[in-house]
Motif scaffolding. Structure first.
Motif, mmCIF file in Angstrom:
data_model
loop_
_atom_site.group_PDB
_atom_site.id
_atom_site.type_symbol
_atom_site.label_atom_id
_atom_site.label_comp_id
_atom_site.label_asym_id
_atom_site.label_seq_id
_atom_site.Cartn_x
_atom_site.Cartn_y
_atom_site.Cartn_z
ATOM 1 N N ILE A 146 0.835 -1.207 0.000
ATOM 2 C CA ILE A 146 0.000 0.000 0.000
ATOM 3 C C ILE A 146 0.866 1.251 0.000
ATOM 4 O O ILE A 146 0.633 2.192 -0.770
ATOM 5 C CB ILE A 146 -0.963 -0.021 1.208
ATOM 6 N N ASN A 147 1.890 1.289 0.860
ATOM 7 C CA ASN A 147 2.778 2.454 0.924
ATOM 8 C C ASN A 147 3.512 2.669 -0.385
ATOM 9 O O ASN A 147 3.664 3.807 -0.842
ATOM 10 C CB ASN A 147 3.789 2.300 2.063
ATOM 11 N N SER A 148 3.977 1.598 -0.985
ATOM 12 C CA SER A 148 4.704 1.708 -2.252
ATOM 13 C C SER A 148 3.792 2.245 -3.355
ATOM 14 O O SER A 148 4.187 3.119 -4.129
ATOM 15 C CB SER A 148 5.269 0.349 -2.638
ATOM 16 N N MET A 149 2.562 1.742 -3.407
ATOM 17 C CA MET A 149 1.618 2.222 -4.421
ATOM 18 C C MET A 149 1.303 3.696 -4.211
ATOM 19 O O MET A 149 1.280 4.477 -5.176
ATOM 20 C CB MET A 149 0.333 1.387 -4.375
ATOM 21 N N MET A 150 1.064 4.100 -2.966
ATOM 22 C CA MET A 150 0.766 5.505 -2.681
ATOM 23 C C MET A 150 1.949 6.394 -3.027
ATOM 24 O O MET A 150 1.790 7.459 -3.627
ATOM 25 C CB MET A 150 0.380 5.678 -1.205
ATOM 26 N N PHE A 151 3.158 5.965 -2.657
ATOM 27 C CA PHE A 151 4.355 6.756 -2.931
ATOM 28 C C PHE A 151 4.549 6.960 -4.423
ATOM 29 O O PHE A 151 4.792 8.080 -4.887
ATOM 30 C CB PHE A 151 5.576 6.074 -2.308
ATOM 31 N N HIS A 152 4.436 5.884 -5.198
ATOM 32 C CA HIS A 152 4.668 5.994 -6.639
ATOM 33 C C HIS A 152 3.547 6.773 -7.325
ATOM 34 O O HIS A 152 3.805 7.481 -8.303
ATOM 35 C CB HIS A 152 4.848 4.614 -7.255
ATOM 36 N N THR A 153 2.322 6.683 -6.808
ATOM 37 C CA THR A 153 1.222 7.467 -7.372
ATOM 38 C C THR A 153 1.441 8.952 -7.125
ATOM 39 O O THR A 153 1.304 9.772 -8.041
ATOM 40 C CB THR A 153 -0.121 7.022 -6.757
ATOM 41 N N ILE A 154 1.785 9.301 -5.883
ATOM 42 C CA ILE A 154 2.016 10.715 -5.554
ATOM 43 C C ILE A 154 3.210 11.257 -6.318
ATOM 44 O O ILE A 154 3.176 12.369 -6.853
ATOM 45 C CB ILE A 154 2.194 10.886 -4.031
ATOM 46 N N ARG A 155 4.284 10.463 -6.398
ATOM 47 C CA ARG A 155 5.453 10.915 -7.151
ATOM 48 C C ARG A 155 5.127 11.092 -8.630
ATOM 49 O O ARG A 155 5.552 12.054 -9.263
ATOM 50 C CB ARG A 155 6.608 9.926 -6.984
ATOM 51 N N GLY A 156 4.326 10.197 -9.171
ATOM 52 C CA GLY A 156 3.910 10.328 -10.564
ATOM 53 C C GLY A 156 3.071 11.572 -10.792
ATOM 54 O O GLY A 156 3.216 12.246 -11.812
ATOM 55 N N LEU A 157 2.199 11.887 -9.823
ATOM 56 C CA LEU A 157 1.389 13.104 -9.947
ATOM 57 C C LEU A 157 2.266 14.350 -9.896
ATOM 58 O O LEU A 157 2.038 15.313 -10.623
ATOM 59 C CB LEU A 157 0.347 13.169 -8.830
ATOM 60 N N ILE A 158 3.254 14.337 -9.017
ATOM 61 C CA ILE A 158 4.121 15.507 -8.883
ATOM 62 C C ILE A 158 5.012 15.662 -10.102
ATOM 63 O O ILE A 158 5.202 16.765 -10.615
ATOM 64 C CB ILE A 158 4.953 15.410 -7.589
ATOM 65 N N VAL A 159 5.555 14.547 -10.585
ATOM 66 C CA VAL A 159 6.473 14.612 -11.723
ATOM 67 C C VAL A 159 5.724 14.958 -13.014
ATOM 68 O O VAL A 159 6.220 15.709 -13.843
ATOM 69 C CB VAL A 159 7.237 13.276 -11.860
ATOM 70 N N SER A 160 4.518 14.446 -13.165
ATOM 71 C CA SER A 160 3.769 14.681 -14.387
ATOM 72 C C SER A 160 3.236 16.107 -14.401
ATOM 73 O O SER A 160 2.440 16.503 -13.559
ATOM 74 C CB SER A 160 2.605 13.693 -14.490
ATOM 75 N N ARG A 161 3.652 16.879 -15.362
ATOM 76 C CA ARG A 161 3.209 18.272 -15.458
ATOM 77 C C ARG A 161 1.725 18.364 -15.763
ATOM 78 O O ARG A 161 1.049 19.270 -15.306
ATOM 79 C CB ARG A 161 3.999 18.990 -16.551
ATOM 80 N N MET A 162 1.216 17.409 -16.519
ATOM 81 C CA MET A 162 -0.187 17.444 -16.867
ATOM 82 C C MET A 162 -1.051 17.321 -15.611
ATOM 83 O O MET A 162 -2.025 18.050 -15.434
ATOM 84 C CB MET A 162 -0.518 16.305 -17.831
ATOM 85 N N TRP A 163 -0.683 16.386 -14.735
ATOM 86 C CA TRP A 163 -1.472 16.200 -13.515
ATOM 87 C C TRP A 163 -1.351 17.399 -12.594
ATOM 88 O O TRP A 163 -2.318 17.816 -11.966
ATOM 89 C CB TRP A 163 -1.041 14.930 -12.793
ATOM 90 N N VAL A 164 -0.166 17.972 -12.493
ATOM 91 C CA VAL A 164 0.011 19.160 -11.656
ATOM 92 C C VAL A 164 -0.830 20.303 -12.216
ATOM 93 O O VAL A 164 -1.504 21.015 -11.463
ATOM 94 C CB VAL A 164 1.502 19.552 -11.577
#
Length: 196
Positions: A146-164
């Motif tokens: 669960i922690n790994s999935m949450m971490f990678h999801t949040i990091r993906g949101l932050i890294v992805s300019r479209m999501w930001v």
């Protein structure tokens, strides 16, 4: 006189809400956010569950994460599971969070509750201590996933300019619409009563 007072208030608002934050950001941000701290954060803030399959697919990353000299030992923690062929690499704050949740889930009342609902029939188990240690490790592995999935999801949101961009646009549109509603409500309340 009223105009001068209004100008002074506007200048004060400009100074407090624009100038002071900008000066503070210029002064304090370089002390906390610089290339060194960003690299330290990238190295020490990891949440990943290493398995044999992962290490076969990404041997370089796996070797790097398993290297005891990689990262700060005070921040980057590694947990080797006894009953499973897995290694949990995580930041110290995630470890504290996991330990708190694990302490709640592995308390005696929860174990008694599991026995009451017949999730666990200890009479059929040869060694209850071994069973409960496997049970605790299984819960910790679920937390790791669960922690790994949450971490990678949040990091993906932050890294992805479209999501930001999407999050900022959503926040601004909701904030502006609520600001106009609140402003109209304040006008109604001020005109309806003499309290304000």
């Amino acid at each position: 006189m009223r105009r001068n007072k209004k100008v002074i208030v506007e200048n004060l608002h400009f100074f407090v809400f624009i100038m002071i934050p900008i000066v503070c950001a210029i002064y304090f941000v370089p002390g906390f956010i610089n290339p060194f701290t960003i690299d330290e954060f990238k190295i020490n803030f990891k949440v990943i569950l290493l398995s044999r399959t992962f290490c076969e697919v990404r041997p370089e990353e796996c070797a790097l994460l398993l290297d005891p000299d990689y990262g700060n030992k005070d921040y980057l923690k590694r947990k080797v599971f006894q009953n499973y062929d897995l290694i949990y690499v995580r930041h110290r704050s995630v470890e504290i969070w996991d330990n708190m949740l694990l302490a709640v889930v592995t308390t005696t009342p929860v174990k008694k509750l599991a026995q009451i609902f017949q999730f666990v029939n200890l009479e059929d188990i040869d060694n209850p201590d071994v069973f409960w240690s496997k049970w605790e490790e299984s819960i910790e592995i679920v937390l790791a996933i669960i922690n790994s999935m949450m971490f990678h999801t949040i990091r993906g949101l932050i890294v992805s300019r479209m999501w930001v961009f999407f999050v900022f646009c959503f926040t601004i549109s909701v904030g502006d619409s609520w600001a106009s509603v609140c402003e109209q409500l304040a006008l109604v309340l001020r005109s309806a009563t003499n309290v304000f």
